[in-house]
Write a protein that holds these residues in place. Structure first.
Motif, PDB file in Angstrom:
ATOM      1  N   PRO A 172       0.687  -1.152  -0.006  1.00 10.03           N
ATOM      2  CA  PRO A 172      -0.013   0.155  -0.075  1.00 10.03           C
ATOM      3  C   PRO A 172       0.881   1.334   0.083  1.00 10.03           C
ATOM      4  O   PRO A 172       0.314   2.366  -0.417  1.00 10.03           O
ATOM      5  CB  PRO A 172      -0.841  -0.101   1.384  1.00 10.03           C
ATOM      6  CG  PRO A 172      -0.011  -1.164   2.181  1.00 10.03           C
ATOM      7  CD  PRO A 172       0.634  -1.931   1.241  1.00 10.03           C
ATOM      8  N   PHE A 173       2.087   1.205   0.261  1.00 16.36           N
ATOM      9  CA  PHE A 173       2.858   2.441   0.451  1.00 16.36           C
ATOM     10  C   PHE A 173       4.106   2.213  -0.617  1.00 16.36           C
ATOM     11  O   PHE A 173       5.016   3.014  -0.469  1.00 16.36           O
ATOM     12  CB  PHE A 173       3.553   2.705   1.871  1.00 16.36           C
ATOM     13  CG  PHE A 173       2.501   2.662   2.940  1.00 16.36           C
ATOM     14  CD1 PHE A 173       1.727   3.900   3.000  1.00 16.36           C
ATOM     15  CD2 PHE A 173       2.122   1.695   3.955  1.00 16.36           C
ATOM     16  CE1 PHE A 173       0.546   3.931   3.880  1.00 16.36           C
ATOM     17  CE2 PHE A 173       1.269   1.790   4.947  1.00 16.36           C
ATOM     18  CZ  PHE A 173       0.335   3.053   4.794  1.00 16.36           C
TER      19      PHE A 173
ATOM     20  N   GLY B 112      -1.226  11.405  12.293  1.00 18.31           N
ATOM     21  CA  GLY B 112      -0.112  11.347  11.689  1.00 18.31           C
ATOM     22  C   GLY B 112      -0.076  10.276  10.387  1.00 18.31           C
ATOM     23  O   GLY B 112       0.989   9.884   9.979  1.00 18.31           O
ATOM     24  N   ASN B 113      -1.344  10.179  10.027  1.00 15.00           N
ATOM     25  CA  ASN B 113      -1.491   9.025   8.693  1.00 15.00           C
ATOM     26  C   ASN B 113      -0.634   9.770   7.350  1.00 15.00           C
ATOM     27  O   ASN B 113      -0.543  10.917   7.311  1.00 15.00           O
ATOM     28  CB  ASN B 113      -2.872   9.155   8.361  1.00 15.00           C
ATOM     29  CG  ASN B 113      -3.760   8.458   9.314  1.00 15.00           C
ATOM     30  OD1 ASN B 113      -3.250   7.802  10.423  1.00 15.00           O
ATOM     31  ND2 ASN B 113      -4.738   8.052   8.687  1.00 15.00           N
ATOM     32  N   TRP B 114      -0.278   8.700   6.618  1.00 16.73           N
ATOM     33  CA  TRP B 114       0.561   9.110   5.468  1.00 16.73           C
ATOM     34  C   TRP B 114       0.390   7.969   4.379  1.00 16.73           C
ATOM     35  O   TRP B 114      -0.439   6.994   4.773  1.00 16.73           O
ATOM     36  CB  TRP B 114       2.072   9.144   5.990  1.00 16.73           C
ATOM     37  CG  TRP B 114       2.595   7.666   6.518  1.00 16.73           C
ATOM     38  CD1 TRP B 114       2.344   7.614   7.830  1.00 16.73           C
ATOM     39  CD2 TRP B 114       3.359   6.690   5.974  1.00 16.73           C
ATOM     40  NE1 TRP B 114       3.338   6.264   8.046  1.00 16.73           N
ATOM     41  CE2 TRP B 114       3.694   6.031   6.916  1.00 16.73           C
ATOM     42  CE3 TRP B 114       3.868   6.568   4.653  1.00 16.73           C
ATOM     43  CZ2 TRP B 114       4.316   4.753   6.828  1.00 16.73           C
ATOM     44  CZ3 TRP B 114       4.378   5.312   4.196  1.00 16.73           C
ATOM     45  CH2 TRP B 114       4.696   4.451   5.147  1.00 16.73           C
ATOM     46  N   GLY B 115       0.549   8.315   3.125  1.00 14.40           N
ATOM     47  CA  GLY B 115       0.558   7.565   2.068  1.00 14.40           C
ATOM     48  C   GLY B 115      -1.268   7.272   1.899  1.00 14.40           C
ATOM     49  O   GLY B 115      -1.996   8.048   1.891  1.00 14.40           O
ATOM     50  N   GLN B 116      -1.498   6.032   1.721  1.00 10.55           N
ATOM     51  CA  GLN B 116      -2.908   5.640   1.429  1.00 10.55           C
ATOM     52  C   GLN B 116      -3.762   5.872   2.529  1.00 10.55           C
ATOM     53  O   GLN B 116      -4.901   6.300   2.337  1.00 10.55           O
ATOM     54  CB  GLN B 116      -2.892   4.249   0.943  1.00 10.55           C
ATOM     55  CG  GLN B 116      -4.413   3.554   1.015  1.00 10.55           C
ATOM     56  CD  GLN B 116      -4.137   2.003   0.728  1.00 10.55           C
ATOM     57  OE1 GLN B 116      -3.728   1.658  -0.494  1.00 10.55           O
ATOM     58  NE2 GLN B 116      -4.429   1.194   1.656  1.00 10.55           N
ATOM     59  N   ASP B 117      -3.147   5.796   3.899  1.00  8.37           N
ATOM     60  CA  ASP B 117      -3.914   6.132   4.926  1.00  8.37           C
ATOM     61  C   ASP B 117      -4.541   7.355   4.960  1.00  8.37           C
ATOM     62  O   ASP B 117      -5.669   7.693   5.585  1.00  8.37           O
ATOM     63  CB  ASP B 117      -3.584   5.582   6.288  1.00  8.37           C
ATOM     64  CG  ASP B 117      -3.290   4.163   6.326  1.00  8.37           C
ATOM     65  OD1 ASP B 117      -3.876   3.282   5.865  1.00  8.37           O
ATOM     66  OD2 ASP B 117      -2.283   3.644   7.252  1.00  8.37           O
ATOM     67  N   MET B 118      -3.590   8.430   4.488  1.00  4.56           N
ATOM     68  CA  MET B 118      -4.068   9.829   4.387  1.00  4.56           C
ATOM     69  C   MET B 118      -4.838  10.088   3.360  1.00  4.56           C
ATOM     70  O   MET B 118      -5.971  10.691   3.408  1.00  4.56           O
ATOM     71  CB  MET B 118      -2.698  10.653   4.293  1.00  4.56           C
ATOM     72  CG  MET B 118      -3.197  12.342   4.432  1.00  4.56           C
ATOM     73  SD  MET B 118      -3.477  12.654   6.196  1.00  4.56           S
ATOM     74  CE  MET B 118      -5.029  13.427   6.222  1.00  4.56           C
TER      75      MET B 118
END
Length: 417
Positions: A38-39, A237-243
């Motif tokens: 995912p990242f 603090g989400n990053w990548g797909q989670d953001m």
């Protein structure tokens, strides 16, 4: 007359000498970060920035007047176990330094611990870890290592910049903490509660949730909880797909929230997700943002990078990391790992974002941080759209590394001279 018994050893010795000379002309660096899953888009971004710097260093003559740098690539798969397998493969291939950071703080911490053990057991074959993106303060605090160097501002530094900004934003009244369930997510929530609460004692923290990293496909249930709490802002603090999935779900639900994040805008897809949601604000902090005024050195680098790679330049600190290593090798006059590590300590470097310094006491790089918000182009504060959208970046505040520097619990153990 032939003398094979005499000539063969001489020829073999000559070949061995030539091979040894060639080996000395290459300094191998292992890139260990997510290149699948995912990242993967984050890992590819980081890889391209690292590759560009190394190729440019080599084009300018390498280090020590001719030694070329060689980049070895390994997929961490966002796993501590996979990263340590990659580390062993890197060692087997002759790596002297590791560049990492995009796998998350828990993975990088495990990698640093593995390098500590390897270096203790294999004197003369030590490795360095240069960490460009995993920003848990423990890595330069209680868990600091002589062999680890942090080239991004840590969580506490970034949150201090955000807290200073929220202090001047009276419309922020109720905050929800939504973060990934791993070391850095917990740290981002903890420092958010602590530093923002200190800057604005009147703010209410109305809820807190941790979610599995890289596994949530629909954030609607989480957003329903946020809405029910009455929050107007989210520290995440989400990053990548989670953001990007969080922003999409909020847009679909019609939730107008203000998000405070550490680096989301430097990840591909975030600006596009904001433009599609058409609701909310995303404020984040980094050493630079695209379209930032009065940054001619970064502008020139971004133009050159785009011409060579066909991709947008987003993260000066990642491109800077191999350059810091090269500067330390030249300062040491050697590729010996211990000497290079000592040369990195207190190293000053004139980077494209201004002067930076590697603090010797904990190996934390002190570099500027820019608080900025993804916002529609207005021709004034936001002049350039990004990712093919009419959204770009608005500078809110700029802080020097010294302004954000904080104390450390590091008790550095250094090898004997």
């Amino acid at each position: 007359m032939k003398f094979p018994s005499l000539l063969a050893p001489v020829a073999a010795a000559a070949l061995l000498a030539t091979g040894a000379t060639q080996a000395q002309q290459t300094y191998k660096i292992a890139y260990i970060d997510p290149l699948s899953g995912p990242f993967a888009n984050v890992g590819e971004l980081m890889l391209t920035h690292t590759q560009y710097a190394i190729e440019d260093i080599n084009a300018r003559g390498g280090v020590l007047g001719g030694t070329k740098m060689q980049l070895l690539q390994f997929d961490s798969k966002l796993s501590a176990q996979e990263s340590q397998s990659a580390l062993q493969a890197a060692i087997d291939q002759g790596a002297r330094a590791i560049v990492t950071g995009g796998s998350g703080s828990s993975v990088v911490s495990a990698l640093v611990q593995a390098v500590n053990r390897w270096n203790q057991r294999n004197p003369g074959r030590e490795l360095l870890v240069l960490n460009h993106s995993s920003i848990d303060p423990e890595l330069t605090g209680k868990a600091c290592s002589f062999w680890h160097f942090q080239t991004d501002a840590n969580t506490a530094m970034k949150m201090k910049a955000i807290a200073n900004t929220i202090k001047k934003t009276p419309e922020v009244k109720k905050i929800y903490l939504l973060n990934q369930d791993y070391a850095h997510g917990k740290q981002w929530a903890s420092y958010g509660r602590q530093l923002v609460g200190l800057a604005r004692p009147d703010i209410q923290f109305v809820g807190e949730t941790l979610h599995p990293i890289g596994k949530v496909k629909d954030f609607a249930p989480y957003l329903a909880n946020i809405k029910q709490s009455g929050a107007d802002s989210v520290i995440t603090g989400n990053w990548g797909q989670d953001m990007t999935l969080l922003l999409k779900a909020a847009g679909d639900a019609g939730y107008d929230l203000h998000y405070y994040n550490h680096s989301a805008g430097s990840v591909p897809g975030t600006v596009l997700a904001m433009s599609q949601a058409r609701l909310g604000q995303l404020t984040w902090v980094a050493e630079w943002h695209p379209g930032q005024a009065d940054s001619p050195k970064v502008d020139a680098l971004a133009k050159s990078y785009k011409a060579k790679t066909g991709k947008d330049f987003l993260a000066p600190r990642i491109e800077m990391t191999p350059r810091l290593l090269a500067a330390a090798i030249n300062k040491a006059g050697s590729t010996d790992t211990t000497q290079v590590a000592r040369a990195l300590e207190d190293l000053g470097f004139d980077s494209v974002v201004g002067p930076v310094r590697m603090r010797a006491e904990d190996h934390q790089l002190l570099l500027p941080q820019v608080v900025n918000t993804i916002a529609p182009v207005d021709g004034k504060a936001v002049k350039v759209g990004w990712e093919g959208t009419n959204y770009g970046f608005r500078t809110d505040a700029i802080y020097s590394g010294n302004e954000l520097a904080q104390g450390t619990d590091c008790k550095m153990v250094r090898p004997q001279p």
